[in-house]
Design a protein around this motif. Structure first.
Motif, PDB file in Angstrom:
ATOM      1  N   MET A   1      -5.268 -14.243   2.934  1.00  5.82           N
ATOM      2  CA  MET A   1      -5.571 -12.948   3.573  1.00  5.82           C
ATOM      3  C   MET A   1      -4.698 -11.855   2.971  1.00  5.82           C
ATOM      4  O   MET A   1      -3.556 -12.093   2.589  1.00  5.82           O
ATOM      5  N   ARG A   2      -5.257 -10.649   2.886  1.00  2.82           N
ATOM      6  CA  ARG A   2      -4.501  -9.514   2.350  1.00  2.82           C
ATOM      7  C   ARG A   2      -3.300  -9.220   3.245  1.00  2.82           C
ATOM      8  O   ARG A   2      -3.433  -9.137   4.460  1.00  2.82           O
ATOM      9  N   THR A   3      -2.131  -9.065   2.611  1.00  3.83           N
ATOM     10  CA  THR A   3      -0.890  -8.956   3.385  1.00  3.83           C
ATOM     11  C   THR A   3      -0.091  -7.736   2.961  1.00  3.83           C
ATOM     12  O   THR A   3       0.080  -7.475   1.768  1.00  3.83           O
ATOM     13  N   SER A  22      -3.969  -4.213  11.206  1.00  9.17           N
ATOM     14  CA  SER A  22      -4.679  -5.359  11.794  1.00  9.17           C
ATOM     15  C   SER A  22      -6.129  -5.022  12.103  1.00  9.17           C
ATOM     16  O   SER A  22      -7.022  -5.874  11.982  1.00  9.17           O
ATOM     17  N   HIS A  24      -8.033  -3.404  10.442  1.00  2.00           N
ATOM     18  CA  HIS A  24      -8.813  -3.402   9.195  1.00  2.00           C
ATOM     19  C   HIS A  24      -8.654  -4.725   8.445  1.00  2.00           C
ATOM     20  O   HIS A  24      -8.768  -4.785   7.222  1.00  2.00           O
ATOM     21  N   GLU A  25      -8.395  -5.785   9.217  1.00  3.27           N
ATOM     22  CA  GLU A  25      -8.320  -7.147   8.672  1.00  3.27           C
ATOM     23  C   GLU A  25      -7.272  -7.262   7.567  1.00  3.27           C
ATOM     24  O   GLU A  25      -7.491  -7.890   6.529  1.00  3.27           O
ATOM     25  N   ARG A  27      -3.264  -8.368   7.139  1.00  4.42           N
ATOM     26  CA  ARG A  27      -2.176  -9.069   7.820  1.00  4.42           C
ATOM     27  C   ARG A  27      -0.862  -8.302   7.636  1.00  4.42           C
ATOM     28  O   ARG A  27      -0.392  -8.110   6.521  1.00  4.42           O
ATOM     29  N   GLU A 119      -5.774   0.405   1.208  1.00  2.00           N
ATOM     30  CA  GLU A 119      -6.987  -0.270   0.737  1.00  2.00           C
ATOM     31  C   GLU A 119      -7.114  -0.160  -0.780  1.00  2.00           C
ATOM     32  O   GLU A 119      -7.454  -1.114  -1.473  1.00  2.00           O
TER      33      GLU A 119
END
Length: 445
Positions: A1-3, A22, A24-25, A27, A119
């Protein structure tokens, strides 16, 4: 997962940013001190860092943030870092951006702008990881090829060239005829020499003849030899290239230039190993591995009746295609550095021009351009002007590097003020865009 790692001594800042990310998905990880942040980077895979500039109460100098940024850079040179700062410390943030920080945001921040920046950097981070992985795989493949075969110190970095070499070396030990295709200046003779060096006849001679560099009436004499008096100026008997290459490899470059009578004789040699010298009726024998090369469309020549179809299939049991330099972009700078051989340094603008130019003359043209630039540089970095490439290539690179104030403002507006995204639109690094913003008085826009 993107962190994303948030390093800020204010827990409220970490909580607010964590919530926004969080949703926006993404981590979030938080750290309250520089030491804690660096420790987190050691044990976690992080894609982007958001760091404060001050961590001690009543401290506003930004020195702690500078120290943290440098520590991150030492351990993770490619990790994107966003700086959180007050406008009063804008100059410090701009200096760090010039030193490699991804972007800076003022407190209090705008959530939409922050998320857009994150992003964008996550996409860049993923792309960077993929490029790093790809470079590592290419390097490992290159090293594997170099261990397995004799590549004669050939300089290459592209996947296209690795595929060509892999195929060429795989078939080198067979005795089948090979046709090497590709534009002029790509290095077809070099590939032929490498095939010979990895062949079963590598201890035999390697003889090359350029069928396009000889008058038509002399090509047969060059290939098959001639007796004294066979033609004007033939004062004594001479061996042809087939005899000279006996027990080794004969490389026929520009095979499309061979006239039809010569094609017929060549076909006979390939079928039987037998030939006669020009002006002689004595049949001779030679055992030769034949490699040929062309930049011509031999199939079109067959349709036009200027090249024998049976000879084409005899020569082209296997085809090895050498792509043009424009399709081997990763080879351009390594080749340029090789041709320079430490005599001068390539400036950044020159590198951009080299990568942006289509190289119609391929490696040969690149070598000539570098030789000229090295002679004129006088120990100074090589500039686009010294390369003396067609003006449109140099001008395009210069325009790319020097956008106008209007172009910078337009790019920033389109990117909603996100500097990293605007830099992408302009084709600049973030550091380069910040320098232009500072020059045009747009640093606080």
């Amino acid at each position: 997962m993107r962190t994303v790692l948030i390093i800020d001594d204010n827990p409220a800042v970490g909580e607010a940013l964590s919530l926004a990310l969080s949703l926006h998905e993404i981590r979030p990880l938080t750290a309250l001190t520089p030491d804690e942040g660096l420790a987190t980077l050691q044990r976690e895979t992080v894609d982007v860092v958001i760091q404060d500039m001050n961590f001690t109460a009543d401290t506003t100098s930004g020195k702690e943030g500078v120290a943290l940024f440098r520590a991150i850079r030492e351990q993770h040179s490619d990790l994107p870092v966003i700086l959180l700062t007050a406008w009063t410390h804008l100059e410090t943030a701009v200096e760090l951006v010039k030193a490699g920080a991804a972007d800076y945001l003022a407190k209090p921040w705008d959530d939409n702008k922050l998320l857009a920046t994150v992003e964008n950097l996550l996409e860049l981070s993923e792309s960077t990881r993929e490029m790093t992985r790809s470079r590592r795989e290419r390097r490992l493949r290159r090293e594997q090829l170099q261990r397995k075969y004799d590549l004669d110190n050939l300089v290459f970095a592209s996947e296209a060239m690795a595929r060509t070499l892999d195929l060429a070396c795989q078939i080198a030990r067979s005795d089948v005829s090979v046709l090497i295709t590709g534009p002029n200046g790509t290095g077809k003779e070099r590939i032929a020499a490498i095939m010979h060096a990895n062949s079963a006849v590598k201890r035999g001679p390697f003889v090359a003849v350029n069928c396009g560099a000889l008058p038509g009436e002399l090509i047969e004499a060059e290939l098959f030899g001639a007796e004294a008096g066979a033609y004007t100026g033939a004062n004594k008997a001479r061996e042809g290239r087939f005899e000279l290459a006996d027990g080794g490899t004969l490389f026929l470059d520009e095979i499309g230039n061979l006239p039809l009578p010569g094609q017929m004789k060549l076909l006979r040699v390939l079928e039987t190993g037998q030939f006669e010298r020009l002006g002689s009726g004595k049949t001779r024998q030679a055992k030769v591995r034949v490699l040929s090369a062309t930049n011509a469309d031999l199939k079109a020549m067959i349709r036009a009746g200027t090249f024998r179809e049976d000879l084409y299939y005899r020569l082209n049991v296997i085809e090895v295609n050498l792509p043009p330099l424009s399709e081997r972009n990763d080879d351009i700078l390594p080749l340029a550095e090789f041709f320079l051989d430490g005599r001068a340094e390539l400036g950044d603008a020159a590198r951009e021009v080299l990568l942006g130019y289509p190289w119609p003359g391929n490696v040969r043209e690149l070598k000539n351009a570098i030789e000229r630039a090295a002679l004129l540089a006088g120990g100074n970095p090589i500039t686009p002007e010294l390369l003396n490439l067609p003006q449109h290539a140099t001008a395009a690179a210069r325009n790319l590097d020097e956008p106008s104030r209007e172009a910078v403002e337009t790019a920033l507006n389109r990117a909603d003020g996100v500097v990293s995204r605007a830099a992408q639109h302009l084709g600049l690094s973030r550091q380069a865009l910040y320098r232009r913003m500072e020059r045009y008085g747009l640093a606080q826009a």
